[in-house]
Write a protein that holds these residues in place. Structure first.
Motif, short mmCIF file in Angstrom:
data_model
loop_
_atom_site.label_atom_id
_atom_site.label_comp_id
_atom_site.label_asym_id
_atom_site.label_seq_id
_atom_site.Cartn_x
_atom_site.Cartn_y
_atom_site.Cartn_z
N VAL A 91 0.87 -1.17 0.00
CA VAL A 91 0.00 0.00 0.00
C VAL A 91 0.91 1.23 0.00
CG1 VAL A 91 -1.61 1.28 1.44
CG2 VAL A 91 -1.82 -1.20 1.27
N PRO A 92 0.56 2.27 -0.77
CA PRO A 92 1.39 3.47 -0.76
C PRO A 92 1.62 3.98 0.66
CG PRO A 92 -0.35 3.65 -2.40
CD PRO A 92 -0.59 2.37 -1.66
N GLU A 93 2.81 4.46 0.90
CA GLU A 93 3.18 4.92 2.24
C GLU A 93 2.28 6.04 2.73
OE1 GLU A 93 7.11 6.10 3.14
OE2 GLU A 93 7.96 4.09 2.85
N ARG A 94 1.75 6.76 1.82
CA ARG A 94 0.89 7.87 2.17
C ARG A 94 -0.30 7.42 3.02
NH1 ARG A 94 -2.29 11.84 -1.65
NH2 ARG A 94 -3.01 12.95 0.17
N TYR A 95 -0.84 6.24 2.68
CA TYR A 95 -2.02 5.74 3.39
C TYR A 95 -1.65 4.81 4.52
CZ TYR A 95 -3.77 7.43 -1.01
OH TYR A 95 -4.03 8.21 -2.09
N PHE A 96 -0.46 4.24 4.43
CA PHE A 96 -0.01 3.31 5.47
C PHE A 96 1.41 3.71 5.83
CE2 PHE A 96 1.03 -0.74 7.47
CZ PHE A 96 -0.16 -1.03 8.09
N PRO A 97 1.55 4.77 6.62
CA PRO A 97 2.86 5.39 6.82
C PRO A 97 3.78 4.54 7.69
CG PRO A 97 1.18 6.48 8.14
CD PRO A 97 0.48 5.44 7.34
N PRO A 98 5.12 4.76 7.55
CA PRO A 98 6.09 4.03 8.37
C PRO A 98 5.86 4.30 9.85
CG PRO A 98 7.20 5.33 6.69
CD PRO A 98 5.76 5.67 6.63
N ILE A 99 6.29 3.38 10.67
CA ILE A 99 6.02 3.46 12.10
C ILE A 99 6.64 4.73 12.68
CG2 ILE A 99 8.02 2.19 13.00
CD1 ILE A 99 4.44 1.52 14.04
N ALA A 100 7.81 5.15 12.14
CA ALA A 100 8.46 6.34 12.66
C ALA A 100 7.57 7.57 12.46
CB ALA A 100 9.81 6.55 11.97
N THR A 101 6.90 7.61 11.30
CA THR A 101 6.01 8.74 11.02
C THR A 101 4.82 8.74 11.98
OG1 THR A 101 6.59 8.33 8.72
CG2 THR A 101 4.83 9.91 9.13
N VAL A 102 4.31 7.54 12.25
CA VAL A 102 3.17 7.43 13.17
C VAL A 102 3.59 7.90 14.56
CG1 VAL A 102 1.55 5.84 14.25
CG2 VAL A 102 2.16 5.54 11.85
N VAL A 103 4.77 7.45 14.98
CA VAL A 103 5.25 7.85 16.31
C VAL A 103 5.42 9.36 16.36
CG1 VAL A 103 7.21 7.72 17.90
CG2 VAL A 103 6.37 5.64 16.77
N GLN A 104 6.00 9.90 15.30
CA GLN A 104 6.21 11.35 15.22
C GLN A 104 4.86 12.08 15.33
OE1 GLN A 104 8.10 12.35 11.57
NE2 GLN A 104 9.69 13.53 12.60
N ALA A 105 3.87 11.57 14.60
CA ALA A 105 2.55 12.19 14.64
C ALA A 105 2.00 12.14 16.07
CB ALA A 105 1.61 11.47 13.69
N GLY A 106 2.20 10.98 16.71
CA GLY A 106 1.73 10.85 18.09
C GLY A 106 2.43 11.83 19.00
N MET A 107 3.76 11.98 18.81
CA MET A 107 4.53 12.90 19.65
C MET A 107 4.04 14.33 19.46
SD MET A 107 6.48 10.92 21.24
CE MET A 107 7.92 11.67 21.98
N SER A 108 3.75 14.68 18.21
CA SER A 108 3.32 16.06 17.97
C SER A 108 1.95 16.29 18.60
CB SER A 108 3.32 16.37 16.48
OG SER A 108 2.08 16.05 15.91
N MET A 109 1.11 15.25 18.61
CA MET A 109 -0.20 15.40 19.27
C MET A 109 -0.02 15.52 20.78
SD MET A 109 -2.52 12.78 17.09
CE MET A 109 -4.04 13.04 17.96
N ILE A 110 0.98 14.82 21.29
CA ILE A 110 1.26 14.95 22.73
C ILE A 110 1.77 16.36 23.03
CG2 ILE A 110 2.78 14.17 24.59
CD1 ILE A 110 2.61 11.36 23.35
N ALA A 111 2.65 16.84 22.14
CA ALA A 111 3.20 18.17 22.34
C ALA A 111 2.10 19.23 22.33
CB ALA A 111 4.23 18.48 21.25
#
Lengths: 253, 262, 254, 327
Positions: free
Chosen positions: C27-47
Motif C-alpha cells: 500500500v502506498p506509504e501515504r495511506y499506510f505510513p512508516p512506524i516512525a512517522t506514526v510515532v512522530q505524529a503521536g509525539m506532535s499530538m502529545i506536544a
C-alpha cells in the motif's frame, strides 16, 4: 396467576402495547409504533430476505476463516509458553480496537468488496476464539498432558487428541460469542462500505428517515440472531453432550 | 438404648431416560450413639446416594430418616459429612483455618474463639503450621485432614464419612484410619463410614452393613467384637477379623453385577 | 514487572509487523505510513496536548461506564438468580437485543435520546451489560455441587450460601465477563464519540480523517490499543484481588 | 461563648447571602445571552461560524452558541428532531428528505451557492487507471457516495440522468470522504465524489491522475443553486426569528472578514479544522452570493431535482420547507 403475569411473552406483549400507545400519542414518523414496523416488514419482506442472505453469507465466511486459523493459533499460544507470552498481550491490545475502526485499514489492503468485509468479520470473530482457545489450552488439567506423554504422543498429537477435545466446552462458549460478533460486524461493515446486505438496507432507510423500515430491519436481525443462537445451542448439545451429562451426573451424585 | 440415626424403608429413584433409575430399595437400619458402623457394597451400588439421603442433602423417594427422633429433611444440626471428593469439597479461596471455621458456624462462636478452636483441631489432625495454607497448596492426604478437621469442628454427634480415604496412599490411609477412630472415640461421636474397602470397613467398625447391587438393599448385618483398641497389625490378624472379612467378601463377590465366581 | 513488560513487548512486535508491511510496499506509504512517522505524529499530538486530553476524556468515560455497567450487570445477574421469572424476562431481552449491532440502533437512538450523555450511556449499556450478566447467571448456576453440600452442612441459608460459596466460586467466570465487558465499553465509548462527540479519541479520529492527517489517525489507533491494555491491567488487578486464589491454583496446576 | 455563637451566626448569614447571590446571578447571566445549540458536520464553509464564536460576534449579538459536531447530515436532523440542538448545518438534501418524511424542519440560511461555470462544492472525480473520462463511461463502473440521501447521491443521480444514464447503471459504493482518495489510487473505486479539502488532495495526487467528469450538485447550474443549509425545527423558527437573524448577521460579519483576508482563512482552517498549513493553502474560500438568506426559487430548484432524481417521491413546495429571512 403471578406466573402468567411474569411470563416473558406476556411482558413482551405488554411492552409492545405500551410502545404502540406511545407511538399513537406521539404521531410523528420519527417514533413508529409496532404496527408501522410490521407494515414495513410486510412491504419490504422479499427485499429484506435477499439482503440478509448477503449478510449471512459473509458472516459465515468470516467466522469460518477465523475458526480455522484462530483456534489452532490459540491452542498453540496456550501450550507453547513463549508464544503465549508475546501473543497474549498482542491479542489483548488488538481486542480493544473496534472492528469498525479497522475498516479503513483493511480497505487499503482488500478494497471495498466481499473480501474486505469478510476480513473485518474474521477479525471480530477471531478475538474471542483465540483468547478462549489459549485459556482452555492453558487450563488443561496437567494430568491429561501427562496421559498424552505416557501414551507416547507427539506434541501435535497431544494437541489434536487431548488438548482440542478437552478445550471444546470452552471453545463452544467462544464460538457462540464469535458467531454473534460475526453477525454483528457483518451488519456493521455493510453500514460502512457496501452495496448490499441488511446493514446497507438499515443505513439507507435510516438516512432517508424511514425509521419504521429501519426498525423492521432490526427486528429481522434480532430474529436471525435468535435462530442462530438456538442452532448453536442445539449443536452444542449434540456434540458436547458428554460435557453436560458429566455436569448433571455430578449434580445428582 | 435409643438410636441416634434411624432409616426406615428408604428408597431413591432418579428420573432417567428412557426409564427411571432405581438406586435404593427399602433400606432400614439404625445407628446408636458412639457406635461406629461401616457400610460396604459392590462398586456403583449407590453408597453415596444413601449417605446423601441420610445427611438430609437429598430427599428420598420414599421412606424416612430420623436423627435424634426428629425427621430429617434438611441437614440437621449435629451431623457432619466428610465428602469423598476432598479436593473439591474444600473452598479453594479460603485457607485451611477458614475452611475449618466454616464447620463451626452453627456453634455461634466468636471470631477469636473459632480461630483458636480451628487451630487446635488442625493440630489435632497433624496440620499444625499449615493453618494459613490454601487447599491447593496441600497434598491430598493433608487436604483430607483439613476436611476431617472441618467435620469435627461442628462437635457433631454423628459423622458421615463418604469413602474419606479412597484417594490417599496406603501409609497415609492407615494413619488416617487410626486418627479417625481415635478422634471419634475422643469426641464420643458416632460414625457411619461408607467404603468399598472391606478391610477398612471391618477394621474401623463395631458393625458392618453389607449392601447388594442396584437396586440396593441391605444384604446382611455383620456385628463385630474386635474391642475398643485397634492396631493395624494385631487387629488384622485376629481370627474373628479374618472370619468377618471372609464372610463379607464372599457376599460382595456374589453380589457383583457380572455374578462372576458365584 | 512482567505485567508491564508484556504489553511493551507486544507493542514492539506490533510496530515491527507494521513496519514489515510498510516495507513490503503493498500500500502506498501515504495511506499506510512508516512506524516512525506514526510515532512522530503521536509525539506532535502529545506536544499539542491533544493526545493526553483525548485519552483522558475517552478513558474516564470508558472507565466510569465499565464500572457502572459491570456493577449493574452483576447485580442483574444476582437478582435473576434469585428470581427465576426475572431471569426469564432478562434472558429474553438479552436474546432479542444481543444480535443487534449498536451502529444500527444509534441513528434511531439519537432521535429518542439526543446527543448528550444519555446516548453515550445507552450505547455503552446496550453492548456492555450482557457479558457480566450472562457470566454471573451461568457461573452462579454451575457451582460445584459438593461445595453446595458443604454449605448446607454448615447450615448456610440462601443468602449466606450465595455470599460464602456461590459468589466466590463464580468469581473467576464473572470476572472473565467483566474483562470482556471492559474492553467493549471502551469500544462503545469510541463509537459513540465518532458519531456524536465534541471531544475524545472517537471525535479526534473523525476530525483527523477529515483533515487528511493519516499518521495521526494511526497514532490515535495505537493510543486506543494502549488505553485498552491499561484498562486490561486494571481488570487484572481486580481479578487478583477477588479471585487471586484461582490464578494461584491455576499457576500451580499448569 | 456568646461572641463565638454570634460570629458563627454572622458567618452563616454571609455564606447564605453569597450562595443566594450566586444562584440569583445564574439566571441573570443566562438571560443576557440566548443559548443556541448548533449541530454541524465538519465543512470548510463553517469557518465563518467558528470565527464568529471565537471572536465573540455571537456574544455581541446576544447569543451563546454551542457548537455540537455530528457525523453526517441525517444525524444533524436527528439532533434537531430530538430537541438536542436548536439549529443545524448540513447539505440541503438531508433536511429536504426529512421534511418529505414528515420531520418538521426548515432551511433558513445557506452559506454557499454553486453556479456555472466555476463556483462548485462537489466534484465527481475519476482515476486515470479507471479509463473513465466522461459520465458516459461510468456504466458498470464502481462509483462512490459518502452516504445515502446526501448531496453526493443527488449529484450522481442528476449528472447521470443528464448524460442519459441511470444511477443503477453504475455500482454504487458507500465510502466516507476520507477513504475515497486511497480507494481511487488503489483502484477499489473508479469514480469518487469529493468535497474540499479532499478534492484538493485528490487533484494533487499524481498517482491518481484525477479526471473531473462532473462538477456541482446539479448538472444544470446556470442559475445559482444552494449547496448547504442551516436548518431549524418549525417550532424553534416560529419563536426565534430574531435569534436566527442575529445568528446570520454574526456569521456574515465573520465571513466578510475571512473573504477580505486570505491569510485569515488559512489560519482559521488550521485552527478549527486542524488542516495542515499546506492543505489549507489549497482551500477555495470564495462566495458566489454575499447573501445568506434562502430564496424560494433556489430551494425549489433543488426540490425539483430531488423529485427528478427519484430521491423524493412526492413534490414539495419551497415555501413549506424553507423560510426567507429577507436579511
Amino acid at each position: 396467576m403471578k406466573r402468567l403475569f411474569l411470563h416473558p411473552a406476556a411482558v413482551l406483549l405488554a411492552a409492545l402495547l405500551a410502545w404502540q400507545i406511545v407511538a399513537l400519542v406521539k404521531t410523528t414518523p420519527l417514533f413508529p409504533g409496532p404496527l408501522d414496523v410490521a407494515g414495513a416488514l410486510w412491504d419490504d419482506g422479499p427485499r429484506l430476505i435477499r439482503e440478509i442472505g448477503h449478510t449471512l453469507r459473509r458472516a459465515v465466511a468470516g467466522f469460518a476463516l477465523a475458526a480455522l486459523t484462530m483456534i489452532p493459533l490459540g491452542l498453540a499460544m496456550g501450550r507453547i509458553r513463549a508464544l503465549g507470552f508475546v501473543g497474549e498481550p498482542l491479542v489483548a491490545m488488538l481486542a480493544t480496537l473496534p472492528p469498525p475502526a479497522t475498516v479503513p485499514v483493511v480497505m487499503l489492503f482488500a478494497g471495498t468488496g466481499d473480501l474486505a468485509k469478510i476480513l473485518v468479520i474474521a477479525y471480530a470473530a477471531a478475538i474471542p476464539l483465540v483468547i478462549n482457545a489459549a485459556e482452555a489450552a492453558r487450563n488443561l488439567h496437567p494430568m491429561l498432558g501427562l496421559v498424552g506423554r505416557s501414551l507416547g504422543l507427539t506434541r501435535l498429537e497431544t494437541l489434536r487428541l487431548i488438548a482440542l477435545p478437552s478445550a471444546l466446552p470452552m471453545l463452544a462458549v467462544a464460538a457462540r460469542m464469535a458467531a454473534s460478533a460475526a453477525l454483528l460486524v457483518s451488519i456493521t461493515s455493510e453500514m460502512l462500505l457496501s452495496t448490499n446486505g441488511i446493514g446497507n438496507y438499515l443505513q439507507r432507510e435510516q438516512e432517508n428517515f424511514r425509521l419504521d423500515a429501519g426498525l423492521a430491519g432490526i427486528v429481522l436481525i434480532s430474529v436471525v440472531g435468535l435462530i442462530l443462537n438456538r442452532l448453536i445451542a442445539a449443536s452444542e448439545r449434540r456434540w458436547l453432550g458428554w460435557h453436560y451429562q458429566s455436569r448433571t451426573a455430578e449434580t445428582q451424585a | 438404648m435409643t438410636a441416634l440415626l434411624e432409616a426406615g424403608g428408604l428408597a431413591k429413584v432418579f428420573p432417567g431416560r428412557p426409564d427411571p433409575v432405581e438406586i435404593l430399595r427399602d433400606i432400614s437400619f439404625a445407628v446408636a450413639p458412639e457406635e461406629f458402623v461401616s457400610i460396604v457394597g459392590p462398586s456403583g451400588c449407590g453408597k453415596t446416594t444413601l449417605l446423601m439421603c441420610l445427611a438430609g442433602l437429598l430427599p428420598p423417594s420414599s421412606g424416612w430418616v430420623r436423627f435424634r427422633g426428629q425427621p430429617v429433611t434438611d441437614p440437621p444440626r449435629g451431623v457432619s459429612v466428610v465428602f469423598q471428593d476432598y479436593s473439591r469439597s474444600l473452598l479453594p479461596w479460603k485457607s485451611a483455618r477458614e475452611n475449618v471455621t466454616l464447620g463451626m458456624r452453627r456453634l455461634g462462636l466468636g471470631r477469636a474463639a473459632a480461630r483458636d478452636r480451628a487451630e487446635a483441631l488442625l493440630a489435632e489432625v497433624g496440620l499444625a503450621g499449615f493453618e494459613g495454607h490454601f487447599p491447593w497448596q496441600l497434598s491430598g492426604g493433608m487436604q483430607q485432614r483439613v476436611a476431617i478437621a472441618r467435620a469435627l469442628a461442628a462437635e457433631s454427634a454423628l459423622l458421615l464419612l463418604d469413602e474419606p480415604l479412597a484417594a490417599v496412599d496406603a501409609q497415609t490411609r492407615a494413619d488416617l484410619q487410626d486418627l479417625l477412630r481415635g478422634l471419634a472415640r475422643k469426641f464420643r461421636q458416632a460414625c457411619l463410614l461408607v467404603t468399598h474397602d472391606v478391610d477398612e470397613a471391618v477394621y474401623m467398625a463395631d458393625r458392618v452393613l453389607v449392601l447388594s447391587r442396584r437396586p440396593t438393599r441391605i444384604l446382611r448385618e455383620v456385628p463385630l467384637a474386635l474391642g475398643a483398641e485397634r492396631d493395624q497389625i494385631d487387629t488384622r490378624e485376629r481370627p474373628d477379623y479374618l472370619a468377618a472379612r471372609h464372610e463379607i467378601l464372599t457376599l460382595i463377590r456374589a453380589a457383583r453385577p457380572e455374578g462372576a465366581g458365584a | 514487572m512482567t505485567a508491564l513488560l508484556r504489553p511493551v513487548l507486544a507493542l514492539g512486535l506490533l510496530a515491527a509487523l507494521w513496519q514489515a508491511v510498510v516495507w513490503a510496499a503493498v500500500v502506498p506509504e501515504r495511506y499506510f505510513p512508516p512506524i516512525a512517522t506514526v510515532v512522530q505524529a503521536g509525539m506532535s499530538m502529545i506536544a499539542r496536548g491533544q493526545m493526553q486530553q483525548a485519552l483522558f476524556d475517552t478513558g474516564s468515560r470508558a472507565i466510569l461506564g465499565a464500572i457502572a455497567v459491570n456493577l449493574i450487570g452483576i447485580g442483574l445477574g444476582l437478582a435473576a438468580t434469585g428470581a427465576p421469572s426475572l431471569r426469564r424476562i432478562l434472558d429474553t431481552v438479552a436474546a432479542i437485543l444481543q444480535p443487534v449491532p449498536p451502529a444500527a440502533v444509534v441513528p434511531m437512538a439519537v432521535f429518542a435520546l439526543g446527543l448528550g450523555w444519555k446516548l453515550y450511556a445507552f450505547v455503552v449499556v446496550l453492548v456492555t451489560i450482557w457479558p457480566p450478566y450472562l457470566a454471573t447467571v451461568s457461573a452462579l448456576a454451575a457451582t460445584n455441587p459438593v461445595l453446595l453440600s458443604v454449605g448446607r452442612m454448615a447450615g448456610f441459608g440462601p443468602v449466606a450460601m450465595l455470599w460464602h460459596i456461590r459468589l466466590p466460586a463464580a468469581m473467576p467466570e464473572i470476572l472473565a465477563g467483566v474483562r470482556y465487558a471492559t474492553t467493549i465499553a471502551l469500544i462503545a465509548v469510541i463509537v459513540s464519540e465518532m458519531i456524536t462527540g465534541r471531544d475524545g479519541i472517537g471525535f479526534l479520529l473523525f476530525q483527523k480523517a477529515f483533515a487528511i492527517r493519516i499518521p495521526e489517525v494511526f497514532a490515535l489507533m495505537f493510543a486506543v490499543g494502549l488505553l485498552g491494555s491499561a484498562m486490561g491491567l486494571a481488570v487484572s488487578a481486580v481479578y487478583r484481588g477477588f479471585a487471586g486464589w484461582h490464578l494461584a491454583q491455576r499457576g500451580r496446576a499448569a | 461563648m456568646s461572641t463565638l455563637k454570634l460570629t458563627r451566626r454572622r458567618l452563616g448569614a454571609s455564606v447564605t447571602a453569597a450562595v443566594l447571590a450566586a444562584i440569583l446571578a445564574l439566571p441573570a447571566q443566562a438571560e443576557e445571552l440566548k443559548k443556541v445549540r448548533f449541530a454541524y458536520l465538519l465543512s470548510d464553509t463553517l469557518l465563518s461560524v467558528f470565527r464568529a464564536k471565537d471572536q465573540g460576534y455571537f456574544a455581541a449579538a446576544g447569543l451563546d452558541v454551542d457548537l455540537i459536531p455530528v457525523q453526517g447530515g441525517p444525524a444533524v436532523i436527528a439532533a434537531l428532531a430530538s430537541g438536542e440542538a436548536d439549529i443545524g448545518y448540513a447539505a440541503p438534501v438531508p433536511p429536504l428528505n426529512a421534511r418529505a418524511q414528515g420531520v418538521p424542519v426548515k432551511l433558513f440560511l445557506t452559506l454557499g451557492h454553486e453556479a456555472d461555470p466555476d463556483r462548485k462544492y462537489v466534484w465527481l472525480v475519476a482515476s486515470k487507471a479507471s479509463g473513465v473520462s466522461s459520465l458516459a463511461d461510468v456504466k458498470g463502473k464502481k462509483i462512490a457516495i459518502n452516504g445515502n440521501g446526501t448531496g453526493c447521491e443527488l449529484a450522481w443521480r442528476d449528472h447521470l440522468a443528464a448524460a442519459g444514464l441511470s444511477y443503477d447503471d453504475a455500482e454504487v459504493v458507500v465510502l466516507p470522504f476520507p477513504q475515497q482518495e486511497a480507494a481511487l489510487e488503489q483502484g477499489t473505486i473508479d469514480v469518487g465524489c469529493a468535497i474540499q479539502p479532499f478534492y484538493a488532495s485528490i487533484s494533487a495526487n499524481p498517482e491518481i491522475g484525477a479526471k473531473v467528469i462532473a462538477r456541482g450538485l446539479l448538472a444544470d447550474e446556470k442559475e445559482p443553486v444552494i449547496s448547504d443549509s442551516v436548518i431549524g425545527t418549525d417550532a424553534w423558527l416560529s419563536e426565534n426569528e430574531d435569534t436566527a437573524k442575529a445568528f446570520a448577521h454574526a456569521v456574515v460579519k465573520a465571513r466578510d472578514e475571512l473573504l477580505a483576508n486570505r491569510a485569515l482563512v488559512e489560519e482559521a482552517a488550521v485552527t478549527y479544522l486542524d488542516l495542515t498549513p499546506e492543505l489549507a493553502k489549497t482551500l477555495d474560500y470564495s462566495v458566489l452570493k454575499p447573501e445568506v438568506d434562502v430564496k424560494p426559487g433556489e430551494v425549489q430548484r433543488i426540490l425539483d431535482a430531488l423529485v427528478k432524481a427519484g430521491i423524493l417521491k412526492t413534490p414539495l413546495k419551497a415555501a413549506d420547507v424553507s423560510i426567507d429571512l429577507k436579511l
